[in-house]
Design a protein around this motif. Structure first.
Motif, PDB file in Angstrom:
ATOM      1  N   GLY A 124       0.804  -1.212   0.000  1.00 25.75           N
ATOM      2  CA  GLY A 124       0.000   0.000   0.000  1.00 25.75           C
ATOM      3  C   GLY A 124       0.841   1.268   0.000  1.00 25.75           C
ATOM      4  O   GLY A 124       0.422   2.289   0.540  1.00 25.75           O
ATOM      5  N   ARG A 125       2.047   1.215  -0.604  1.00 25.12           N
ATOM      6  CA  ARG A 125       2.933   2.382  -0.609  1.00 25.12           C
ATOM      7  C   ARG A 125       3.346   2.750  -2.027  1.00 25.12           C
ATOM      8  O   ARG A 125       3.288   1.935  -2.946  1.00 25.12           O
ATOM      9  N   GLU A 126       3.793   3.991  -2.149  1.00 24.75           N
ATOM     10  CA  GLU A 126       4.313   4.468  -3.434  1.00 24.75           C
ATOM     11  C   GLU A 126       5.810   4.766  -3.325  1.00 24.75           C
ATOM     12  O   GLU A 126       6.371   5.482  -4.161  1.00 24.75           O
ATOM     13  N   ASP A 127       6.429   4.230  -2.306  1.00 29.60           N
ATOM     14  CA  ASP A 127       7.865   4.403  -2.072  1.00 29.60           C
ATOM     15  C   ASP A 127       8.360   3.107  -1.436  1.00 29.60           C
ATOM     16  O   ASP A 127       8.148   2.868  -0.257  1.00 29.60           O
ATOM     17  N   VAL A 128       8.979   2.256  -2.256  1.00 27.61           N
ATOM     18  CA  VAL A 128       9.357   0.929  -1.766  1.00 27.61           C
ATOM     19  C   VAL A 128      10.853   0.699  -1.981  1.00 27.61           C
ATOM     20  O   VAL A 128      11.487   1.329  -2.834  1.00 27.61           O
ATOM     21  N   VAL A 129      11.395  -0.230  -1.206  1.00 26.77           N
ATOM     22  CA  VAL A 129      12.811  -0.603  -1.304  1.00 26.77           C
ATOM     23  C   VAL A 129      12.904  -2.125  -1.314  1.00 26.77           C
ATOM     24  O   VAL A 129      12.199  -2.805  -0.571  1.00 26.77           O
ATOM     25  N   PHE A 130      13.763  -2.633  -2.170  1.00 29.83           N
ATOM     26  CA  PHE A 130      14.073  -4.060  -2.143  1.00 29.83           C
ATOM     27  C   PHE A 130      15.535  -4.239  -2.533  1.00 29.83           C
ATOM     28  O   PHE A 130      16.181  -3.317  -3.036  1.00 29.83           O
ATOM     29  N   GLY A 131      16.060  -5.418  -2.272  1.00 32.29           N
ATOM     30  CA  GLY A 131      17.461  -5.675  -2.576  1.00 32.29           C
ATOM     31  C   GLY A 131      17.643  -6.104  -4.018  1.00 32.29           C
ATOM     32  O   GLY A 131      16.776  -6.765  -4.600  1.00 32.29           O
ATOM     33  N   ILE A 132      18.774  -5.735  -4.600  1.00 29.54           N
ATOM     34  CA  ILE A 132      19.159  -6.226  -5.918  1.00 29.54           C
ATOM     35  C   ILE A 132      20.604  -6.703  -5.833  1.00 29.54           C
ATOM     36  O   ILE A 132      21.384  -6.241  -5.001  1.00 29.54           O
ATOM     37  N   THR A 133      20.947  -7.633  -6.692  1.00 26.24           N
ATOM     38  CA  THR A 133      22.326  -8.104  -6.788  1.00 26.24           C
ATOM     39  C   THR A 133      22.969  -7.473  -8.009  1.00 26.24           C
ATOM     40  O   THR A 133      22.428  -7.554  -9.113  1.00 26.24           O
ATOM     41  N   VAL A 134      24.110  -6.825  -7.800  1.00 26.74           N
ATOM     42  CA  VAL A 134      24.842  -6.181  -8.902  1.00 26.74           C
ATOM     43  C   VAL A 134      26.118  -6.959  -9.161  1.00 26.74           C
ATOM     44  O   VAL A 134      26.670  -7.603  -8.255  1.00 26.74           O
ATOM     45  N   SER A 135      26.629  -6.908 -10.392  1.00 23.50           N
ATOM     46  CA  SER A 135      27.800  -7.704 -10.761  1.00 23.50           C
ATOM     47  C   SER A 135      29.037  -7.260 -10.010  1.00 23.50           C
ATOM     48  O   SER A 135      29.932  -8.070  -9.733  1.00 23.50           O
ATOM     49  N   GLY A 136      29.127  -5.969  -9.661  1.00 24.02           N
ATOM     50  CA  GLY A 136      30.230  -5.487  -8.836  1.00 24.02           C
ATOM     51  C   GLY A 136      31.574  -5.426  -9.530  1.00 24.02           C
ATOM     52  O   GLY A 136      32.595  -5.245  -8.854  1.00 24.02           O
ATOM     53  N   ARG A 137      31.615  -5.554 -10.847  1.00 23.85           N
ATOM     54  CA  ARG A 137      32.885  -5.513 -11.578  1.00 23.85           C
ATOM     55  C   ARG A 137      33.088  -4.111 -12.141  1.00 23.85           C
ATOM     56  O   ARG A 137      32.467  -3.758 -13.149  1.00 23.85           O
ATOM     57  N   PRO A 138      33.950  -3.294 -11.518  1.00 22.51           N
ATOM     58  CA  PRO A 138      34.130  -1.915 -11.982  1.00 22.51           C
ATOM     59  C   PRO A 138      34.796  -1.879 -13.355  1.00 22.51           C
ATOM     60  O   PRO A 138      35.892  -2.436 -13.534  1.00 22.51           O
ATOM     61  N   PRO A 139      34.173  -1.261 -14.358  1.00 21.60           N
ATOM     62  CA  PRO A 139      34.733  -1.287 -15.719  1.00 21.60           C
ATOM     63  C   PRO A 139      36.086  -0.603 -15.822  1.00 21.60           C
ATOM     64  O   PRO A 139      36.857  -0.900 -16.743  1.00 21.60           O
TER      65      PRO A 139
END
Length: 431
Positions: free
Chosen positions: A263-278
């Motif tokens: 019931g919100r318009e501002d949500v947070v969830f986790g994501i996994t990023v590759s973490g390899r700095p170009p």
């Protein structure tokens, strides 16, 4: 320094988190055991394959690490020489039914056999002979050593070394994982903290789907499904139409569903990023653990078009890309909450196809058979999206907190959101 010790290194933020959960969470001893299996078809030199695995572990120093936490700061100690854990198993004399049953029993037993972080190496191999010119190679490791993005590199190098009988002159010199740890050390931490503080400013509360998480449990069950080829193609086309990645589109869909559920318009969830700095030279050839879990915040209004919210989401994510190396615990402290979210979204898009190896003229053909454990997390609910001609969704859930019927309903609602986006991304979110 002890002559048996080659190096002493710090841990990346993700390694620190995995070590903590391995050591201190109840019933988590096998939660981060990752098992990959590969089918081998054709003439096989078992001794040469073992020699290749030994050469590969010697080539990448971080694969010989043991992890200690009883120091002021956790460290990984690189052991100069290790005895490679290797099993040769012969099932060729069994009937097909007996062979399949024994193979499944052994694989299940292997994937729940834990590693002791303080004992190197945190990996093992097994070569299982199934029939004439048919075998299965099993590589099992603790997730703290390497991530899924590293597996195509790992596998390619293994079979180059196999063909050259352990001579790595056919490979480019390895780029050590310690270069990445050095890169981390020289990042502007204050600048990243400031960026995350601004990104999370004004957040009223965490986004939690599960209120009661007191009981610790390492158990996780998986619900898997595939989208139709038509829907998969339509989603890809809509993403291109609006200059979005498919990852952003799927992240946005999950965020919109979370908004509906909470019931919100501002949500947070986790994501996994590759973490390899170009900008780090040779990072695309490194073997190690680079992935990181960071928060993704989605703000939207019910009257705005879906595509507009997703374009904004992608722009915000691009602005935060340079700061995604920071540890999650530090980020959460900035926001003033012990936990920001209890769901995780993962877009599993490895840079190289890990499903097949071997050239057409090679007598030995290698193909990916299965993988287990890499998508298990300590979060109550995680969604892994695997792109392909039919997009796959693998939803991991803790059965002590979610029953299967509720997860099935959740997946059905996510598919409804995806169908709506595919049909008309210009429609208002509230629709």
């Amino acid at each position: 320094m002890n002559p048996q010790i080659e190096d002493i290194l710090p841990l990346s933020p993700t390694q620190q988190g995995l070590l903590f959960h391995t050591l201190y969470d109840e019933n988590k001893s096998a939660a981060y055991v990752v098992q990959f299996t590969f089918d081998l078809t054709g003439p096989l030199d078992a001794a040469a394959l073992k020699a290749a695995a030994e050469a590969l572990v010697q080539r990448h120093a971080n694969l010989r690490a043991r992890f200690l936490h009883h120091t002021a700061e956790p460290v990984q100690i690189i052991v100069r020489q290790i005895t490679l854990p290797w099993q040769d198993i012969d099932l060729r004399d069994l009937t097909p039914q007996e062979r399949e049953a024994e193979l499944m029993r052994w694989l299940q037993e292997d994937r729940v056999r834990p590693f002791e972080p303080a004992q190197a190496p945190l990996l093992r191999f097994a070569l299982i002979q199934l029939a004439p010119q048919r075998a299965r190679l099993v590589f099992t490791s603790h997730h703290i050593l390497l991530d899924g993005w590293s597996m195509p590199i790992f596998l390619n190098e293994l079979f180059v070394l196999y063909r050259t009988r352990g001579d790595d002159s056919a490979l480019a010199p390895p780029v050590p994982y310690r270069n990445y740890l050095g890169w981390l050390k020289h990042q502007d931490r204050d600048k990243s903290l400031s960026a995350w503080k601004e990104s999370l400013s004004g957040l009223a509360e965490p986004t939690l789907l599960t209120a009661d998480q007191i009981e610790k449990s390492g158990r996780q069950e998986i619900l898997a499904c595939s989208l139709s080829q038509e829907l998969t193609q339509s989603l890809g086309g809509r993403a291109r139409q609006h200059g979005l990645t498919l990852n952003t589109l799927l992240q946005g869909a999950w965020g919109l569903l979370l908004g509906r559920l909470t019931g919100r318009e501002d949500v947070v969830f986790g994501i996994t990023v590759s973490g390899r700095p170009p900008e780090l030279p040779g990072v695309e050839r490194m073997v190690g653990l680079f992935i990181n879990t960071v928060p993704l915040r989605l703000r939207f209004q019910l009257l705005e078009p879906v595509a507009q919210a997703m374009v904004r989401l992608q722009d915000e994510q691009s602005a935060m890309a340079a700061h995604q190396h920071l540890g999650l615990s530090e980020i959460q402290r900035l926001a003033g909450f012990p936990a920001l979210f209890d769901t995780l979204f993962v877009f599993e898009n490895y840079p190289v196809d890990a499903n097949a190896r071997g050239l057409a003229h090679d007598p030995l053909q290698v193909s990916r058979a299965s993988g287990h454990g890499g998508d298990k997390t300590h979060y109550p609910l995680s969604v892994v999206a695997i792109p392909g001609t039919q997009l796959q969704l693998r939803v991991g859930y803790r059965p002590d907190l979610w029953d299967r019927a509720a997860v099935e309903q959740l997946v059905a609602r996510l598919q409804q959101v995806l169908h709506a986006i595919a049909a008309d991304p210009s429609q208002p979110i509230g629709g």
